[in-house]
Design an enzyme around this catalytic site. Structure first.
Site, mmCIF file in Angstrom:
data_model
loop_
_atom_site.group_PDB
_atom_site.id
_atom_site.type_symbol
_atom_site.label_atom_id
_atom_site.label_comp_id
_atom_site.label_asym_id
_atom_site.label_seq_id
_atom_site.Cartn_x
_atom_site.Cartn_y
_atom_site.Cartn_z
ATOM 1 N N ASN A 155 0.437 -1.505 -0.198
ATOM 2 C CA ASN A 155 0.504 -0.186 0.427
ATOM 3 C C ASN A 155 -0.199 -0.112 1.772
ATOM 4 O OD1 ASN A 155 -1.475 -0.649 -1.753
ATOM 5 N ND2 ASN A 155 -2.419 1.215 -1.019
ATOM 6 N N GLN A 183 5.421 0.642 -3.858
ATOM 7 C CA GLN A 183 5.716 0.732 -2.422
ATOM 8 C C GLN A 183 7.020 0.031 -2.056
ATOM 9 O OE1 GLN A 183 4.389 2.547 -0.140
ATOM 10 N NE2 GLN A 183 2.514 3.196 -1.175
ATOM 11 N N CYS A 328 -5.393 6.935 -1.598
ATOM 12 C CA CYS A 328 -6.273 7.065 -2.770
ATOM 13 C C CYS A 328 -7.710 6.731 -2.431
ATOM 14 C CB CYS A 328 -5.794 6.173 -3.900
ATOM 15 S SG CYS A 328 -4.175 6.672 -4.416
HETATM 16 N N1 PLP Z 1 0.514 1.719 -6.570
HETATM 17 C C1 PLP Z 1 0.681 1.717 -5.242
HETATM 18 C C2 PLP Z 1 0.975 0.440 -4.544
HETATM 19 C C3 PLP Z 1 0.560 2.905 -4.521
HETATM 20 O O1 PLP Z 1 0.708 2.881 -3.189
HETATM 21 C C4 PLP Z 1 0.284 4.097 -5.213
HETATM 22 C C5 PLP Z 1 0.109 5.357 -4.480
HETATM 23 O O2 PLP Z 1 -0.478 5.404 -3.415
HETATM 24 C C6 PLP Z 1 0.136 4.052 -6.600
HETATM 25 C C7 PLP Z 1 0.261 2.840 -7.251
HETATM 26 C C8 PLP Z 1 -0.181 5.278 -7.398
HETATM 27 O O3 PLP Z 1 0.929 6.120 -7.485
HETATM 28 P P1 PLP Z 1 0.769 7.601 -8.022
HETATM 29 O O4 PLP Z 1 0.427 8.449 -6.841
HETATM 30 O O5 PLP Z 1 2.104 7.955 -8.611
HETATM 31 O O6 PLP Z 1 -0.299 7.603 -9.059
#
Ligand code: PLP
Length: 502
Positions: A155, A183, A328
């Site tokens: 990401n 992603q 995040c």
């Molecule tokens: N995995 C990746 C690579 C992400 O970029 C994200 C979100 O930013 C997630 C997992 C988590 O997704 P969610 O927002 O649906 O919890």
């Protein structure tokens, strides 16, 4: 919030705008399909039909069988379900998980949790672009290993991995293979069978679907145990009444994937033009994303000598939305673990910005971003002063010429007391209270970690405040620099906006 000039959204890896067809589909389902899909009458059966049609669509998008797709509340939940659920099935006979060190926080957090429970978590080495060499897996894998975990696309930098090679090696040694494909979906082809995956995770809001819905792929026959207990929904593997409107929205978004993939080439062209333009403006930029094996829309760039907090605030002020790294981790003071894993220092990580383009990005947008960045580096956009926390000694704090503006949120104020003699104005309602901020004093804007303050500082500059600065690293940094002073003076003589000033 403070101005509405031109808006250019370049943070599509954080989330995407809900597509109009998705909105329409969701509205229709909200209106017509309120029944609980687990109930046994007609209204409920129509909801169950929506649920199963959606499952079919999502399964088709990733080349899975519908019986292998389970809906969750997010990809974070899907990742946690795989790691903790599968972990529980193997522990304590087998304890080892091999993972890439550049996984999303939802994987890294679950791995940390499992490490605390006695699992052995071993990270694969990556090269300077974040690529995992499958031969390294061969070196690390052993009989204790029950799971290998590697995301298809990162990401933060966009780097993509050779998942098929990793799966083959994992299976050869009797381990299972999971991949976070969040992603990748909609940006590059995703085929769970071709990658020979046992588990995979997906999220609707990265592909122009709604937030709050994800999907979990579990290959038929792969061991799995529920993470959330209660009802019998999702074949007993994920309890909780299904959010039918969200799930239908996810499916509608999956219907748009072919179109999105068709635009990948044009988006990659924009990315190339952008890098070329940036190099012309600031030749010492460092591109952290590889040119091949990369998502077409994502680019991570280090701007030597430039704090990403200040730079993002300046871009935000000009209507350009970007991230320092993963959404995040926004608000987290720690430099990105992904950038650190590919060899950046803490300082370089704090000078790094992620641009993630989308289907709506146009050449005109790229030209606009380049113009703003060009103006910034040529000095045509006046900088705001970044004040080091070391400057804020007792003399500074007692200097009547300084007006300290504390724009923290109420929950941050509970964790750390404010600077003495500061004036509290909440970040989100800042504009309403502007009349209370004096023009004849030096303004120092402070926040918890140094990310929101520069945004306000730029807004004040635009309102003709002359001497405006912000506290780098926020109150957290100041407290670390001056623990004695914090004990002695923090929290004293604090005013809400509009109360009489000293
Ligand atoms: N995995 C990746 C690579 C992400 O970029 C994200 C979100 O930013 C997630 C997992 C988590 O997704 P969610 O927002 O649906 O919890």
């Amino acid at each position: 919030m403070f101005r509405l000039r031109r808006q250019v959204y370049c943070d599509n890896n954080a989330t995407t705008m809900v597509a109009p067809v998705v909105r329409k589909k969701m509205n229709r389902v909200l209106r017509n399909n309120f029944g609980n899909p687990s109930s046994l009458y007609k209204v409920a059966r129509s909801s169950a039909a929506v649920l199963e049609e959606s499952r079919l669509t999502v399964a088709r998008a990733i080349n899975a069988d519908p019986a292998e797709v389970f809906f969750t509340g997010s990809a974070t939940e899907a990742n946690n379900s795989i790691l903790k659920g599968v972990g529980e099935l193997f522990f304590p006979e087998r304890k080892k998980i091999i993972a890439s060190p550049i996984e999303h926080a939802s994987v890294m957090g679950a791995l940390d949790y499992l490490a605390g429970k006695g699992f052995s978590i071993v990270y694969l080495p990556v090269d300077g672009m974040g690529r995992v060499a499958p031969v390294e897996l061969e070196r690390l894998i052993d009989e204790d290993t029950f799971l290998v975990c590697c995301m298809l696309a990162n990401n933060e930098t966009g780097v993509t991995q050779d998942i098929r090679s990793l799966s083959t090696k994992a299976h050869r040694h009797g381990a299972l293979m999971m991949s976070d494909c969040v992603q990748a979906l909609g940006k590059i082809p995703v085929d769970v069978r071709q990658m020979d995956l046992d588990y995979a995770s997906f999220s609707a809001h990265k592909i122009h679907g709604p937030k709050g819905v994800g999907a979990l792929y579990v290959r038929e026959g792969a061991p799995f145990t529920p993470f959330i207990h209660g009802g019998h929904q999702e074949s007993g593997l994920r309890a909780g009444t299904e959010g039918i409107h969200n799930i239908a929205g996810f499916a509608a978004a999956c219907d748009g994937i072919e179109v999105s993939l068709g635009k990948a080439g044009a988006i990659a062209e924009l990315k190339r033009a952008f890098i070329k333009g940036l190099t012309g403006i600031k030749p010492d930029i460092v591109v952290n994303s590889p040119f091949d094996s990369c998502l077409p829309n994502t680019i991570s760039i280090t701007f030597p000598g430039v704090s990403n907090a200040v730079f993002m605030a300046m871009l935000d002020f000009h209507g350009i939305a970007v991230s320092a790294g993963s959404a995040c981790n926004t608000g987290d003071d720690k430099p990105s673990h992904v950038l650190k894993a590919i060899g950046l220092t803490d300082e370089q990580a704090r000078q790094t910005i992620r641009f993630s383009f989308g289907a709506a990005t146009r050449e005109l947008d790229i030209r606009y971003i380049l113009r703003v960045i060009g103006d910034y580096f040529s000095g045509r956009i006046p900088p705001v002063d970044a004040v080091s926390p070391t400057h804020l000694d007792e003399n500074f704090l007692l200097d009547e010429r300084t007006y300290i503006l504390d724009v923290r949120f109420w929950y941050d104020r509970k964790l750390i007391k404010g600077l003495p003699n500061s004036n509290e104005i909440p970040f989100f309602t800042f504009n309403k209270h502007l009349g209370h901020v004096p023009h004849d004093r030096n303004i120092l804007v402070v926040c918890q970690m140094g990310y929101n303050a520069p945004v306000v500082a730029y807004a004040l500059k635009s309102k003709r405040y002359r001497n405006v600065g912000f506290l780098m690293t926020g109150l957290i940094g100041w407290k670390i620099c001056y623990p004695e002073l914090y004990r002695k003076m923090a929290g004293q003589n604090i005013r809400k906006a509009g109360e009489s000033s000293r």
